[in-house]
Scaffold this motif. Sequence first.
Motif, PDB file in Angstrom:
ATOM      1  N   LEU A 141       0.819  -1.213   0.000  1.00  0.00           N
ATOM      2  CA  LEU A 141       0.000   0.000   0.000  1.00  0.00           C
ATOM      3  C   LEU A 141       0.855   1.266   0.000  1.00  0.00           C
ATOM      4  N   THR A 155       1.783   4.771  -5.547  1.00  0.00           N
ATOM      5  CA  THR A 155       2.125   5.747  -6.583  1.00  0.00           C
ATOM      6  C   THR A 155       3.429   5.404  -7.293  1.00  0.00           C
ATOM      7  N   ASN A 202      -7.150   1.408  -5.888  1.00  0.00           N
ATOM      8  CA  ASN A 202      -7.699   2.770  -5.789  1.00  0.00           C
ATOM      9  C   ASN A 202      -9.219   2.768  -5.904  1.00  0.00           C
ATOM     10  N   ILE A 213     -10.683   1.457  -2.603  1.00  0.00           N
ATOM     11  CA  ILE A 213     -10.537   2.469  -1.553  1.00  0.00           C
ATOM     12  C   ILE A 213     -11.598   3.555  -1.711  1.00  0.00           C
ATOM     13  N   LYS A 214     -11.834   3.991  -2.947  1.00  0.00           N
ATOM     14  CA  LYS A 214     -12.850   5.023  -3.191  1.00  0.00           C
ATOM     15  C   LYS A 214     -14.258   4.494  -2.926  1.00  0.00           C
ATOM     16  N   ALA A 226     -14.826   3.897   0.778  1.00  0.00           N
ATOM     17  CA  ALA A 226     -14.432   5.033   1.631  1.00  0.00           C
ATOM     18  C   ALA A 226     -13.392   4.600   2.675  1.00  0.00           C
ATOM     19  N   LEU A 227     -12.304   4.057   2.188  1.00  0.00           N
ATOM     20  CA  LEU A 227     -11.270   3.500   3.062  1.00  0.00           C
ATOM     21  C   LEU A 227     -10.046   4.404   3.231  1.00  0.00           C
ATOM     22  N   TRP A 228     -10.146   5.672   2.825  1.00  0.00           N
ATOM     23  CA  TRP A 228      -8.981   6.549   2.911  1.00  0.00           C
ATOM     24  C   TRP A 228      -8.509   6.712   4.350  1.00  0.00           C
ATOM     25  N   GLY A 229      -9.415   6.822   5.296  1.00  0.00           N
ATOM     26  CA  GLY A 229      -9.026   6.949   6.709  1.00  0.00           C
ATOM     27  C   GLY A 229      -8.297   5.706   7.193  1.00  0.00           C
ATOM     28  N   LEU A 266      -6.751   3.547   5.312  1.00  0.00           N
ATOM     29  CA  LEU A 266      -5.476   3.494   4.602  1.00  0.00           C
ATOM     30  C   LEU A 266      -4.447   4.402   5.270  1.00  0.00           C
ATOM     31  N   SER A 267      -4.864   5.594   5.660  1.00  0.00           N
ATOM     32  CA  SER A 267      -3.906   6.504   6.303  1.00  0.00           C
ATOM     33  C   SER A 267      -3.413   5.926   7.626  1.00  0.00           C
TER      34      SER A 267
END
Length: 147
Positions: free
Chosen positions: A14, A18, A43, A46-47, A50-53, A55-56
Amino acid sequence: MMLSTARSPALFGLANLTDIYFNDYLKTVSPCLIGTLTTERVNEIIKEKALWGLLSKQLMFVYSRLYNNVMPQGAPTAYEMIRQQLIKLMEEDESYRSSVTAERYIREKTQLSRSGVMRILADLKTGGFIEMEEGRLIKINKLPAKY
């Protein structure tokens, strides 16, 4: 150099979303099922979910582990590196710990010389600080802070 070990289930790569180059490799110590996803698919998931939190948080964990376990803080002595790796080896699953010698585990993570690692392990065993059988770590009694 081995950077990390993981228990199942685990997720790798992960931090490289990029980067088109993946120069790392995985080595399994027991049979496992490995799946891969394209960067585009990761990607999308994740979108969609809504897994951005999440992932961070995962990335913070990975970078924290990298900083604390891999990046040297000062210049540790060979003994300090061996001591840290012995503690980490004791935290591994019993099945893994019994399949790898302490010397090999330490050298894969530190790139110290075999003779130096063996000398320190022998001294620790003779002093009763660790218990080993056929090169495998059985128990840590109490490791001295300094060698």
